[in-house]
Design a protein around this motif. Structure first.
Motif, PDB file in Angstrom:
ATOM      1  N   GLN A  16     -13.198  30.302 -33.619  1.00  0.00           N
ATOM      2  CA  GLN A  16     -12.179  30.433 -32.577  1.00  0.00           C
ATOM      3  C   GLN A  16     -11.892  29.077 -31.941  1.00  0.00           C
ATOM      4  O   GLN A  16     -10.737  28.713 -31.731  1.00  0.00           O
ATOM      5  N   ILE A  17     -12.959  28.323 -31.658  1.00  0.00           N
ATOM      6  CA  ILE A  17     -12.801  26.989 -31.066  1.00  0.00           C
ATOM      7  C   ILE A  17     -12.054  26.080 -32.022  1.00  0.00           C
ATOM      8  O   ILE A  17     -11.075  25.421 -31.650  1.00  0.00           O
ATOM      9  N   LYS A  18     -12.495  26.047 -33.268  1.00  0.00           N
ATOM     10  CA  LYS A  18     -11.878  25.183 -34.274  1.00  0.00           C
ATOM     11  C   LYS A  18     -10.406  25.514 -34.441  1.00  0.00           C
ATOM     12  O   LYS A  18      -9.552  24.624 -34.439  1.00  0.00           O
ATOM     13  N   THR A  19     -10.095  26.778 -34.566  1.00  0.00           N
ATOM     14  CA  THR A  19      -8.715  27.212 -34.776  1.00  0.00           C
ATOM     15  C   THR A  19      -7.822  26.821 -33.602  1.00  0.00           C
ATOM     16  O   THR A  19      -6.713  26.314 -33.792  1.00  0.00           O
ATOM     17  N   GLN A  20      -8.303  27.036 -32.390  1.00  0.00           N
ATOM     18  CA  GLN A  20      -7.492  26.721 -31.217  1.00  0.00           C
ATOM     19  C   GLN A  20      -7.286  25.219 -31.047  1.00  0.00           C
ATOM     20  O   GLN A  20      -6.186  24.775 -30.699  1.00  0.00           O
ATOM     21  N   ILE A  21      -8.321  24.426 -31.316  1.00  0.00           N
ATOM     22  CA  ILE A  21      -8.156  22.965 -31.232  1.00  0.00           C
ATOM     23  C   ILE A  21      -7.187  22.500 -32.311  1.00  0.00           C
ATOM     24  O   ILE A  21      -6.293  21.686 -32.051  1.00  0.00           O
ATOM     25  N   LYS A  22      -7.334  23.035 -33.521  1.00  0.00           N
ATOM     26  CA  LYS A  22      -6.453  22.661 -34.622  1.00  0.00           C
ATOM     27  C   LYS A  22      -4.997  22.979 -34.287  1.00  0.00           C
ATOM     28  O   LYS A  22      -4.104  22.154 -34.508  1.00  0.00           O
ATOM     29  N   GLU A  23      -4.743  24.158 -33.740  1.00  0.00           N
ATOM     30  CA  GLU A  23      -3.378  24.546 -33.377  1.00  0.00           C
ATOM     31  C   GLU A  23      -2.805  23.622 -32.302  1.00  0.00           C
ATOM     32  O   GLU A  23      -1.629  23.257 -32.344  1.00  0.00           O
ATOM     33  N   GLN A  24      -3.650  23.224 -31.344  1.00  0.00           N
ATOM     34  CA  GLN A  24      -3.190  22.325 -30.293  1.00  0.00           C
ATOM     35  C   GLN A  24      -2.913  20.925 -30.835  1.00  0.00           C
ATOM     36  O   GLN A  24      -1.994  20.250 -30.378  1.00  0.00           O
ATOM     37  N   ILE A  25      -3.675  20.501 -31.815  1.00  0.00           N
ATOM     38  CA  ILE A  25      -3.420  19.204 -32.453  1.00  0.00           C
ATOM     39  C   ILE A  25      -2.108  19.266 -33.228  1.00  0.00           C
ATOM     40  O   ILE A  25      -1.260  18.378 -33.109  1.00  0.00           O
ATOM     41  N   LEU A  26      -1.924  20.324 -34.023  1.00  0.00           N
ATOM     42  CA  LEU A  26      -0.714  20.451 -34.834  1.00  0.00           C
ATOM     43  C   LEU A  26       0.544  20.570 -33.977  1.00  0.00           C
ATOM     44  O   LEU A  26       1.604  20.073 -34.339  1.00  0.00           O
ATOM     45  N   SER A  27       0.419  21.229 -32.827  1.00  0.00           N
ATOM     46  CA  SER A  27       1.585  21.413 -31.959  1.00  0.00           C
ATOM     47  C   SER A  27       1.864  20.186 -31.097  1.00  0.00           C
ATOM     48  O   SER A  27       2.913  20.096 -30.466  1.00  0.00           O
ATOM     49  N   GLY A  28       0.912  19.266 -31.046  1.00  0.00           N
ATOM     50  CA  GLY A  28       1.087  18.078 -30.218  1.00  0.00           C
ATOM     51  C   GLY A  28       0.560  18.246 -28.807  1.00  0.00           C
ATOM     52  O   GLY A  28       0.643  17.330 -27.993  1.00  0.00           O
ATOM     53  N   ALA A  29       0.005  19.411 -28.478  1.00  0.00           N
ATOM     54  CA  ALA A  29      -0.567  19.631 -27.146  1.00  0.00           C
ATOM     55  C   ALA A  29      -1.759  18.701 -26.908  1.00  0.00           C
ATOM     56  O   ALA A  29      -2.028  18.300 -25.782  1.00  0.00           O
ATOM     57  N   ILE A  30      -2.478  18.381 -27.976  1.00  0.00           N
ATOM     58  CA  ILE A  30      -3.520  17.357 -27.926  1.00  0.00           C
ATOM     59  C   ILE A  30      -2.987  16.199 -28.758  1.00  0.00           C
ATOM     60  O   ILE A  30      -2.728  16.350 -29.950  1.00  0.00           O
ATOM     61  N   ALA A  31      -2.802  15.060 -28.121  1.00  0.00           N
ATOM     62  CA  ALA A  31      -2.146  13.914 -28.754  1.00  0.00           C
ATOM     63  C   ALA A  31      -3.067  13.160 -29.703  1.00  0.00           C
ATOM     64  O   ALA A  31      -4.296  13.220 -29.580  1.00  0.00           O
ATOM     65  N   GLU A  32      -2.436  12.440 -30.626  1.00  0.00           N
ATOM     66  CA  GLU A  32      -3.179  11.551 -31.524  1.00  0.00           C
ATOM     67  C   GLU A  32      -3.964  10.545 -30.685  1.00  0.00           C
ATOM     68  O   GLU A  32      -3.490  10.083 -29.640  1.00  0.00           O
ATOM     69  N   ASN A  33      -5.166  10.237 -31.139  1.00  0.00           N
ATOM     70  CA  ASN A  33      -6.069   9.280 -30.501  1.00  0.00           C
ATOM     71  C   ASN A  33      -6.639   9.756 -29.163  1.00  0.00           C
ATOM     72  O   ASN A  33      -7.352   9.021 -28.509  1.00  0.00           O
ATOM     73  N   PRO A  78      -4.670  10.378 -36.210  1.00  0.00           N
ATOM     74  CA  PRO A  78      -3.215  10.464 -36.405  1.00  0.00           C
ATOM     75  C   PRO A  78      -2.906  11.528 -37.445  1.00  0.00           C
ATOM     76  O   PRO A  78      -3.640  11.699 -38.423  1.00  0.00           O
ATOM     77  N   LYS A  79      -1.825  12.249 -37.212  1.00  0.00           N
ATOM     78  CA  LYS A  79      -1.456  13.331 -38.126  1.00  0.00           C
ATOM     79  C   LYS A  79      -1.036  12.762 -39.472  1.00  0.00           C
ATOM     80  O   LYS A  79      -0.166  11.915 -39.551  1.00  0.00           O
ATOM     81  N   ASP A  80      -1.671  13.244 -40.481  1.00  0.00           N
ATOM     82  CA  ASP A  80      -1.280  12.938 -41.851  1.00  0.00           C
ATOM     83  C   ASP A  80      -0.246  13.988 -42.214  1.00  0.00           C
ATOM     84  O   ASP A  80      -0.549  15.180 -42.236  1.00  0.00           O
ATOM     85  N   SER A  81       0.968  13.565 -42.498  1.00  0.00           N
ATOM     86  CA  SER A  81       2.038  14.541 -42.730  1.00  0.00           C
ATOM     87  C   SER A  81       1.702  15.500 -43.867  1.00  0.00           C
ATOM     88  O   SER A  81       2.085  16.663 -43.829  1.00  0.00           O
ATOM     89  N   GLU A  82       0.966  15.033 -44.854  1.00  0.00           N
ATOM     90  CA  GLU A  82       0.582  15.911 -45.963  1.00  0.00           C
ATOM     91  C   GLU A  82      -0.433  16.953 -45.488  1.00  0.00           C
ATOM     92  O   GLU A  82      -0.363  18.113 -45.873  1.00  0.00           O
ATOM     93  N   LEU A  83      -1.350  16.540 -44.626  1.00  0.00           N
ATOM     94  CA  LEU A  83      -2.337  17.468 -44.080  1.00  0.00           C
ATOM     95  C   LEU A  83      -1.650  18.528 -43.233  1.00  0.00           C
ATOM     96  O   LEU A  83      -1.940  19.723 -43.352  1.00  0.00           O
ATOM     97  N   VAL A  84      -0.731  18.102 -42.384  1.00  0.00           N
ATOM     98  CA  VAL A  84       0.009  19.039 -41.540  1.00  0.00           C
ATOM     99  C   VAL A  84       0.792  20.014 -42.409  1.00  0.00           C
ATOM    100  O   VAL A  84       0.786  21.219 -42.182  1.00  0.00           O
ATOM    101  N   ARG A  85       1.443  19.493 -43.435  1.00  0.00           N
ATOM    102  CA  ARG A  85       2.225  20.341 -44.351  1.00  0.00           C
ATOM    103  C   ARG A  85       1.338  21.388 -45.012  1.00  0.00           C
ATOM    104  O   ARG A  85       1.697  22.562 -45.108  1.00  0.00           O
ATOM    105  N   GLU A  86       0.163  20.969 -45.456  1.00  0.00           N
ATOM    106  CA  GLU A  86      -0.772  21.899 -46.107  1.00  0.00           C
ATOM    107  C   GLU A  86      -1.223  23.001 -45.151  1.00  0.00           C
ATOM    108  O   GLU A  86      -1.349  24.160 -45.546  1.00  0.00           O
TER     109      GLU A  86
END
Length: 125
Positions: A16-33, A78-86
């Protein structure tokens, strides 16, 4: 960073923690760096074991979402566009599989499912 845990979820707490952090990273709610709370601090804030938060952070690091600097903590890579796409492709596949399963349960043919899908796509234009 907001994490909501549910004892009623089928997912283990670390997931649950991993999924929620991942979603926040992908959405930009948690910024790169951006640095995440320390493992100990997150465990304290959530009222859970340090082992649980360690597992979530470790999985996020293995999947390429965060990195850990010894003595400094974990930060968002930093978001790797290929990772985000996957990641999005995986979500799309899961949603489509659910639609197919529901279609079978409702005795809807593949052709009808395709018509529904195309109609939904056309609405988005």
């Amino acid at each position: 960073m907001k994490i909501l845990l549910s004892n009623k979820s089928d997912l283990p707490i670390y997931e649950q923690i991993k999924t929620q952090i991942k979603e926040q990273i992908l959405s930009g709610a948690i910024a790169e760096n951006e640095f995440l709370p320390s493992i100990r601090q997150l465990a304290k804030d959530l009222g859970i074991s340090v082992i649980t938060t360690t597992r979530a952070y470790s999985d996020l690091e293995n999947e390429g979402f965060i990195a850990t600097l010894r003595g400094k903590g974990s930060y968002v890579l930093p978001k790797d566009s290929e990772l985000v796409r996957e990641q999005y492709l995986k979500k799309i596949e899961e949603a489509l599989m659910l639609a197919i399963e529901n279609g079978k349960l409702a005795n809807i043919s593949n052709d009808e499912l395709i018509v529904i899908f195309k109609a939904l796509l056309d609405e988005q234009i």
